[in-house]
Design a protein around this motif. Sequence first.
Motif, PDB file in Angstrom:
ATOM      1  N   LEU A  75     -29.109  38.888 -19.866  1.00  0.00           N
ATOM      2  CA  LEU A  75     -28.047  37.884 -19.999  1.00  0.00           C
ATOM      3  C   LEU A  75     -27.771  37.196 -18.659  1.00  0.00           C
ATOM      4  O   LEU A  75     -27.580  35.973 -18.605  1.00  0.00           O
ATOM      5  N   ARG A  76     -27.771  37.960 -17.574  1.00  0.00           N
ATOM      6  CA  ARG A  76     -27.606  37.326 -16.254  1.00  0.00           C
ATOM      7  C   ARG A  76     -28.715  36.309 -16.021  1.00  0.00           C
ATOM      8  O   ARG A  76     -28.477  35.213 -15.509  1.00  0.00           O
ATOM      9  N   TYR A  77     -29.928  36.691 -16.374  1.00  0.00           N
ATOM     10  CA  TYR A  77     -31.076  35.796 -16.222  1.00  0.00           C
ATOM     11  C   TYR A  77     -30.845  34.489 -17.009  1.00  0.00           C
ATOM     12  O   TYR A  77     -31.031  33.394 -16.480  1.00  0.00           O
ATOM     13  N   LEU A  78     -30.424  34.615 -18.263  1.00  0.00           N
ATOM     14  CA  LEU A  78     -30.206  33.416 -19.093  1.00  0.00           C
ATOM     15  C   LEU A  78     -29.091  32.540 -18.520  1.00  0.00           C
ATOM     16  O   LEU A  78     -29.195  31.313 -18.515  1.00  0.00           O
ATOM     17  N   LEU A  79     -28.027  33.173 -18.032  1.00  0.00           N
ATOM     18  CA  LEU A  79     -26.911  32.403 -17.464  1.00  0.00           C
ATOM     19  C   LEU A  79     -27.352  31.667 -16.207  1.00  0.00           C
ATOM     20  O   LEU A  79     -26.965  30.510 -15.983  1.00  0.00           O
ATOM     21  N   GLN A  80     -28.170  32.329 -15.388  1.00  0.00           N
ATOM     22  CA  GLN A  80     -28.668  31.661 -14.186  1.00  0.00           C
ATOM     23  C   GLN A  80     -29.581  30.493 -14.549  1.00  0.00           C
ATOM     24  O   GLN A  80     -29.561  29.444 -13.906  1.00  0.00           O
ATOM     25  N   GLN A  81     -30.375  30.668 -15.606  1.00  0.00           N
ATOM     26  CA  GLN A  81     -31.239  29.574 -16.053  1.00  0.00           C
ATOM     27  C   GLN A  81     -30.403  28.392 -16.532  1.00  0.00           C
ATOM     28  O   GLN A  81     -30.696  27.244 -16.222  1.00  0.00           O
ATOM     29  N   ALA A  82     -29.352  28.673 -17.308  1.00  0.00           N
ATOM     30  CA  ALA A  82     -28.583  27.584 -17.910  1.00  0.00           C
ATOM     31  C   ALA A  82     -27.731  26.832 -16.894  1.00  0.00           C
ATOM     32  O   ALA A  82     -27.531  25.625 -17.010  1.00  0.00           O
ATOM     33  N   THR A  83     -27.230  27.548 -15.875  1.00  0.00           N
ATOM     34  CA  THR A  83     -26.252  26.934 -14.974  1.00  0.00           C
ATOM     35  C   THR A  83     -26.794  26.662 -13.573  1.00  0.00           C
ATOM     36  O   THR A  83     -26.229  25.840 -12.848  1.00  0.00           O
ATOM     37  N   LEU A  86     -25.667  31.551  -9.335  1.00  0.00           N
ATOM     38  CA  LEU A  86     -26.023  32.957  -9.181  1.00  0.00           C
ATOM     39  C   LEU A  86     -25.046  33.877  -9.911  1.00  0.00           C
ATOM     40  O   LEU A  86     -23.865  33.559 -10.049  1.00  0.00           O
ATOM     41  N   THR A  87     -25.555  35.012 -10.347  1.00  0.00           N
ATOM     42  CA  THR A  87     -24.688  36.044 -10.905  1.00  0.00           C
ATOM     43  C   THR A  87     -24.660  37.217  -9.931  1.00  0.00           C
ATOM     44  O   THR A  87     -25.653  37.486  -9.253  1.00  0.00           O
ATOM     45  N   GLY A  88     -23.518  37.907  -9.882  1.00  0.00           N
ATOM     46  CA  GLY A  88     -23.353  39.009  -8.927  1.00  0.00           C
ATOM     47  C   GLY A  88     -23.359  40.361  -9.611  1.00  0.00           C
ATOM     48  O   GLY A  88     -23.625  40.476 -10.807  1.00  0.00           O
ATOM     49  N   SER A  89     -23.037  41.392  -8.819  1.00  0.00           N
ATOM     50  CA  SER A  89     -23.060  42.744  -9.346  1.00  0.00           C
ATOM     51  C   SER A  89     -22.212  43.649  -8.461  1.00  0.00           C
ATOM     52  O   SER A  89     -22.105  43.403  -7.253  1.00  0.00           O
ATOM     53  N   VAL A  90     -21.620  44.670  -9.036  1.00  0.00           N
ATOM     54  CA  VAL A  90     -20.930  45.651  -8.197  1.00  0.00           C
ATOM     55  C   VAL A  90     -21.947  46.620  -7.591  1.00  0.00           C
ATOM     56  O   VAL A  90     -21.607  47.460  -6.773  1.00  0.00           O
ATOM     57  N   TYR A  91     -23.214  46.508  -7.989  1.00  0.00           N
ATOM     58  CA  TYR A  91     -24.272  47.353  -7.433  1.00  0.00           C
ATOM     59  C   TYR A  91     -25.171  46.537  -6.529  1.00  0.00           C
ATOM     60  O   TYR A  91     -25.116  45.316  -6.513  1.00  0.00           O
ATOM     61  N   LEU A  92     -26.010  47.268  -5.815  1.00  0.00           N
ATOM     62  CA  LEU A  92     -27.043  46.591  -5.047  1.00  0.00           C
ATOM     63  C   LEU A  92     -28.367  47.208  -5.455  1.00  0.00           C
ATOM     64  O   LEU A  92     -28.759  48.245  -4.935  1.00  0.00           O
ATOM     65  N   ASP A  93     -29.003  46.606  -6.424  1.00  0.00           N
ATOM     66  CA  ASP A  93     -30.312  47.077  -6.873  1.00  0.00           C
ATOM     67  C   ASP A  93     -31.353  46.288  -6.085  1.00  0.00           C
ATOM     68  O   ASP A  93     -31.493  45.088  -6.278  1.00  0.00           O
ATOM     69  N   PRO A  94     -32.065  46.950  -5.171  1.00  0.00           N
ATOM     70  CA  PRO A  94     -32.975  46.201  -4.285  1.00  0.00           C
ATOM     71  C   PRO A  94     -34.047  45.447  -5.061  1.00  0.00           C
ATOM     72  O   PRO A  94     -34.430  44.347  -4.682  1.00  0.00           O
ATOM     73  N   GLY A  95     -34.530  46.037  -6.156  1.00  0.00           N
ATOM     74  CA  GLY A  95     -35.565  45.368  -6.946  1.00  0.00           C
ATOM     75  C   GLY A  95     -35.045  44.076  -7.542  1.00  0.00           C
ATOM     76  O   GLY A  95     -35.705  43.041  -7.482  1.00  0.00           O
ATOM     77  N   LEU A  96     -33.843  44.118  -8.099  1.00  0.00           N
ATOM     78  CA  LEU A  96     -33.271  42.904  -8.679  1.00  0.00           C
ATOM     79  C   LEU A  96     -32.960  41.881  -7.591  1.00  0.00           C
ATOM     80  O   LEU A  96     -33.152  40.685  -7.770  1.00  0.00           O
ATOM     81  N   ARG A  97     -32.464  42.375  -6.449  1.00  0.00           N
ATOM     82  CA  ARG A  97     -32.126  41.456  -5.378  1.00  0.00           C
ATOM     83  C   ARG A  97     -33.345  40.654  -4.931  1.00  0.00           C
ATOM     84  O   ARG A  97     -33.256  39.471  -4.632  1.00  0.00           O
ATOM     85  N   MET A  98     -34.506  41.322  -4.925  1.00  0.00           N
ATOM     86  CA  MET A  98     -35.719  40.630  -4.486  1.00  0.00           C
ATOM     87  C   MET A  98     -36.329  39.767  -5.572  1.00  0.00           C
ATOM     88  O   MET A  98     -37.146  38.894  -5.298  1.00  0.00           O
ATOM     89  N   HIS A  99     -35.970  40.034  -6.822  1.00  0.00           N
ATOM     90  CA  HIS A  99     -36.645  39.336  -7.917  1.00  0.00           C
ATOM     91  C   HIS A  99     -35.669  38.600  -8.810  1.00  0.00           C
ATOM     92  O   HIS A  99     -35.421  38.991  -9.937  1.00  0.00           O
ATOM     93  N   GLY A 100     -35.077  37.576  -8.260  1.00  0.00           N
ATOM     94  CA  GLY A 100     -34.301  36.662  -9.098  1.00  0.00           C
ATOM     95  C   GLY A 100     -32.798  36.810  -9.019  1.00  0.00           C
ATOM     96  O   GLY A 100     -32.074  35.977  -9.542  1.00  0.00           O
ATOM     97  N   PHE A 101     -32.300  37.897  -8.395  1.00  0.00           N
ATOM     98  CA  PHE A 101     -30.853  38.085  -8.347  1.00  0.00           C
ATOM     99  C   PHE A 101     -30.382  38.335  -6.905  1.00  0.00           C
ATOM    100  O   PHE A 101     -29.880  39.409  -6.578  1.00  0.00           O
ATOM    101  N   PRO A 102     -30.513  37.319  -6.060  1.00  0.00           N
ATOM    102  CA  PRO A 102     -30.164  37.506  -4.645  1.00  0.00           C
ATOM    103  C   PRO A 102     -28.681  37.812  -4.421  1.00  0.00           C
ATOM    104  O   PRO A 102     -28.324  38.277  -3.344  1.00  0.00           O
ATOM    105  N   ALA A 103     -27.831  37.576  -5.421  1.00  0.00           N
ATOM    106  CA  ALA A 103     -26.403  37.859  -5.231  1.00  0.00           C
ATOM    107  C   ALA A 103     -26.016  39.264  -5.715  1.00  0.00           C
ATOM    108  O   ALA A 103     -24.845  39.509  -6.002  1.00  0.00           O
ATOM    109  N   GLU A 104     -26.981  40.192  -5.794  1.00  0.00           N
ATOM    110  CA  GLU A 104     -26.614  41.592  -5.996  1.00  0.00           C
ATOM    111  C   GLU A 104     -25.596  41.955  -4.919  1.00  0.00           C
ATOM    112  O   GLU A 104     -25.714  41.510  -3.774  1.00  0.00           O
TER     113      GLU A 104
END
Length: 305
Positions: A75-83, A86-104
């Motif tokens: 869902l974060r991916y779809l929201l980023q595509q539509a708008t 960036l979408t954020g997170s209360v976590y820092l998942d390094p894999g996600l941060r490097m692959h499409g979610f820099p606002a982890e």
Amino acid sequence: MSRRFLFVVAACVVMLYFSIILFMLNPLHSARLGYPPIPYRNVPIVDWCKPLQRRSPPGDVVGLASFPGSGNTWLRYLLQQATGILTGSVYLDPGLRMHGFPAENVTDGSVLVVKTHETLHTYRNSIFKSTIILIRNPRDAILAEYNRRHMGHIGTAPKSAFKKKIRRKEGDGIEKNKSKTHKETEWERFVASQMTAWESWHKAWLAVFRGPIHIVFYEALVKDTRRVLRDILNFINYNVTESALTCAITHREGIYRRRKKLKDFDPFTDEMYVQLDIIKNRVLAVIAEYRNKHNDTGSRRRRRS
Ligand SMILES: *[C@@H]1O[C@H](CO)[C@@H](O)[C@H](O)[C@H]1NC(C)=O
Ligand SMILES: *[C@@H]1O[C@H](CO)[C@@H](O)[C@H](O)[C@H]1NC(C)=O
Ligand SMILES: *[C@@H]1O[C@H](CO)[C@@H](O)[C@H](O)[C@H]1NC(C)=O
């Protein structure tokens, strides 16, 4: 200086070096969820509809709360595509941060929504003015989470992972009622504990969260992506054009939906299905009650706090 002394110094340096590496590899907020190594090496670069940026001016902090395995990343991916925001997170998942979610790890109004899997009571969730709750049926959520724990965000666990027995200590007398020949598998134990957690997680959010809640069913998102995305964007007060939605839908598969499904293999037993139905219906009843109380039809309307 003696050789022995030099040897001890060298050994200390090597040990210190490895401790630092181990320390740095330890992801900041992910201890509880236990992220496995992420097989991202051959992952293609994500193709975005438009360049991603922060929300400007910033909006209210909106949660994107879901039980693990419910499609939060998709869902974060779809929201980023539509708008393009960036979408954020209360976590820092390094894999996600490097692959499409820099606002982890970003949890302010400069991101569109902020991911959380926490149960409501933890301090991290007190930042939300309103929240989206993404709900997936417990069978698929539990299976997806089991896959994630074994393979990361984009893989599928092998069949053998569902058959592994739990090793018991000698003299473990808890299992008296069960036949002696049946050893519980890791999968069975996981399903039992996740079912309990799934039910209480949803009940707690609906009972305790004070701000506006927008409920999204994962299954509806799959079936009617455009309408569900538009409802979400209305809820967070973010306009997009029809062509932006069309672009998101054209890219809907992305890399964050697990394509590979195990064929001819269903790890759930009949007994588990009975139990899954029970918890699903209890949570649906709580949702119906919530919607009734808040005059929430689940369709396009937003409340202002
Ligand atoms: C994560 O966010 C916190 C709070 O904003 C910040 O202090 C910390 O440095 C961030 N960590 C990383 C690795 O960016
Ligand atoms: C969003 O769309 C509505 C109706 O189409 C319009 O009145 C409003 O000004 C738009 N808001 C923004 C921020 O573009
Ligand atoms: C829900 O709607 C009814 C009738 O339309 C109204 O009387 C009631 O005050 C509303 N309740 C809330 C919480 O908005």
